[in-house]
Design an enzyme around this catalytic site. Structure first.
Site, mmCIF file in Angstrom:
data_model
loop_
_atom_site.group_PDB
_atom_site.id
_atom_site.type_symbol
_atom_site.label_atom_id
_atom_site.label_comp_id
_atom_site.label_asym_id
_atom_site.label_seq_id
_atom_site.Cartn_x
_atom_site.Cartn_y
_atom_site.Cartn_z
ATOM 1 N N GLU A 370 6.091 2.903 8.252
ATOM 2 C CA GLU A 370 5.105 1.835 8.120
ATOM 3 C C GLU A 370 3.728 2.420 7.848
ATOM 4 O O GLU A 370 3.241 3.259 8.611
ATOM 5 C CB GLU A 370 5.038 0.992 9.394
ATOM 6 C CG GLU A 370 6.227 0.104 9.625
ATOM 7 C CD GLU A 370 6.061 -0.812 10.826
ATOM 8 O OE1 GLU A 370 6.867 -1.743 10.968
ATOM 9 O OE2 GLU A 370 5.122 -0.602 11.633
ATOM 10 N N CYS A 371 3.095 1.976 6.789
ATOM 11 C CA CYS A 371 1.704 2.278 6.457
ATOM 12 C C CYS A 371 1.453 3.789 6.411
ATOM 13 O O CYS A 371 1.695 4.416 5.397
ATOM 14 C CB CYS A 371 0.775 1.580 7.446
ATOM 15 S SG CYS A 371 -0.915 1.357 6.813
ATOM 16 N N ALA A 372 0.978 4.383 7.496
ATOM 17 C CA ALA A 372 0.744 5.827 7.489
ATOM 18 C C ALA A 372 2.026 6.584 7.161
ATOM 19 O O ALA A 372 2.007 7.594 6.450
ATOM 20 C CB ALA A 372 0.214 6.280 8.845
#
Length: 485
Positions: A370-372
């Site tokens: 997720e994201c990072a």
């Protein structure tokens, strides 16, 4: 029916920047210093404030998000986190009545306070007002009669004379002043492009800041009156959320959902999205799920690891900044959010781990990012080599992408079947320019229709942050794939 009677307070404010985090964290630490077991909570999707709450209480900080999890889970999740505690403090989000855009009160602090049957203490930045404070407090206290604004803490008060003026103005409001805090720069916490700097990046300084918050709150607030107010919270009916029970049941049969309401993780055709609870063959060990941690990857909801464990996994944390290999026996990988852009040189320099992650992913093992985590799996980030699992380049961008999202899975993945609907949250200042070779993960409806994320091999990578407690089948499915990959 099981009920939770843990005393509780919701700390709210008229707007962001009023001092909620200082007051809430200080209260948590001040009550904990009295020997109380304090349960810390945060309204909304924020990952950073709970880190400071954990320092203050010695307990994991937990989020209460009525958009991501659904209103029906707020009480059970609260009771789960507060189990065995003497008192709970819930820090609000933004202004008291600010919720999901276009959704009325949904996910606002006021909404959560009503769901918790909890009194609200309003933190007011009084630095630029005197008599007007009474009109402000009156407005917030009377806006929604179902929200019990039961006290005020005045923040950033300049002098004894200023305090006297504020108290006089509030005498006729019917809302008691429960604390007065003077301006105190020593309790400020540094910020950058996505908010406060996480505890994991400045632990020594954060410990000192939390101690200063506790001292300021203990000196300026009536802790006895606040504790008595917390005890006035109404009993909260219903059973506490339990990870083991959650993963044992099909989503739409989960007892915390309304009768007859089918959960969104049911296949579009109407059938079950998940098989029975995964089982291991004789002699087969629990699959090891490695979860990224350390300063670069600090964004994680505690319930995710609890669900993975309940689904049969052995959860092991590792630090991509320091560890050169994945944990022994890793059969699945979860990489949450954080700040890889801040640590891009160090992440890039750890070539042995980057190669190990790529080898695991290309071997077909389940990987959820997720994201990072998405940025870390990309070919490069701001020109620095990353894991190269996804054919994409990531870079910092001047525009902030922020907001709740309604999404539907457009590809089968290790997390969900195509057609699965989930709610999530985006919060980043980066962009990803995709190459070829991967299918999109999600179709997102707002603020514009688009596809987002990557699904390839056993990898599901996306900007979307989701809360698995709302759909425990996500953890079930992931562990199933660990057992069969």
């Amino acid at each position: 029916m099981v009920t939770s009677s843990v005393p509780r307070l919701v700390i709210a404010a008229p707007s962001s920047g009023s001092g909620k985090t200082t007051v809430a964290t200080g209260l948590m630490a001040a009550f904990a210093s009295r020997g109380l077991a304090v349960s810390p909570h945060k309204v909304g999707p924020d990952y950073i404030d709970p880190g400071y709450h954990a320092l203050a209480t010695g307990r994991v900080g937990r989020n209460l998000d009525a958009y991501l999890c659904g209103a029906e889970l707020i009480g059970p999740l609260f009771a789960h986190g507060a189990r065995g505690c003497d008192l709970a403090v819930v820090e609000g989000v933004m202004g008291l009545y600010d919720g999901a855009a276009g959704e009325g009160e949904l996910a606002s602090t006021a909404h959560v306070a009503k769901l918790l049957r909890a009194p609200v203490v309003l933190v007011v930045d009084a630095s630029s007002q005197s008599r007007s404070v009474a009109a402000l407090v009156h407005g917030f206290a009377s806006w929604d009669p179902e929200v019990r604004v039961a006290g005020v803490i005045l923040n950033k008060v300049g002098s004894d004379r200023h305090e006297a003026m504020l108290r006089e103005a509030l005498d006729a409001s019917g809302v008691p002043v429960l604390g007065v805090l003077r301006r105190a720069p020593q309790v400020d916490t540094p910020s950058r492009h996505l908010g406060l700097v996480p505890v994991a990046e400045r632990r020594a300084e954060a410990v000192s800041a939390v101690a200063a918050m506790a001292a300021q709150v203990a000196q300026g607030c009536d802790l006895d009156a606040l504790a008595a107010l917390a005890r006035s919270a109404g009993a909260l009916p219903g059973a506490a959320w339990d990870a083991a029970e959650a993963v044992e049941l099909p989503t739409h049969d989960h007892p915390t959902r309304s009768a007859g309401k089918r959960g969104p993780l049911v296949a579009a055709a109407g059938g079950e999205a998940f098989t029975d609870h995964p089982t291991r063959s004789a002699g087969q060990r629990a699959p090891v799920v490695a979860v990224a941690g350390g300063p670069a990857f600090t964004f994680s909801y505690a319930e995710h690891a609890e669900l993975l464990t309940a689904a049969g996994a052995e959860v092991v944390t590792f630090d991509p900044l320091r560890d050169e290999q994945l944990p022994e026996g890793t059969g699945g990988l979860v990489i949450g959010g954080g700040f890889p852009e801040v640590y891009a040189p160090e992440l890039s320099a750890n070539e042995p781990l980057r190669k190990a992650v790529a080898e695991l992913a290309f071997g077909g093992a389940p990987v959820a990012a997720e994201c990072a985590g998405l940025l870390y799996l990309a070919r490069e980030l701001d020109g620095r080599p990353m894991c190269g699992v996804i054919d994409a380049e990531a870079r910092m961008h001047e525009r902030l992408t922020l907001g709740y999202r309604d999404a539907v899975a457009v590809s089968d993945s290790v997390l969900a079947a195509a057609g699965t609907r989930m709610r999530g949250h985006e919060f980043h200042r980066t962009v990803v320019e995709p190459g070829a070779g991967a299918a999109p993960a999600w179709g997102v409806r707002a603020p514009e229709r688009r596809v987002e994320g990557f699904v390839q091999h056993g990898v599901h990578a996306s900007y979307l942050h989701t809360h698995w407690a709302s759909e425990p089948g996500v953890a079930r499915r992931f562990v199933e794939r660990c057992l069969t990959s």
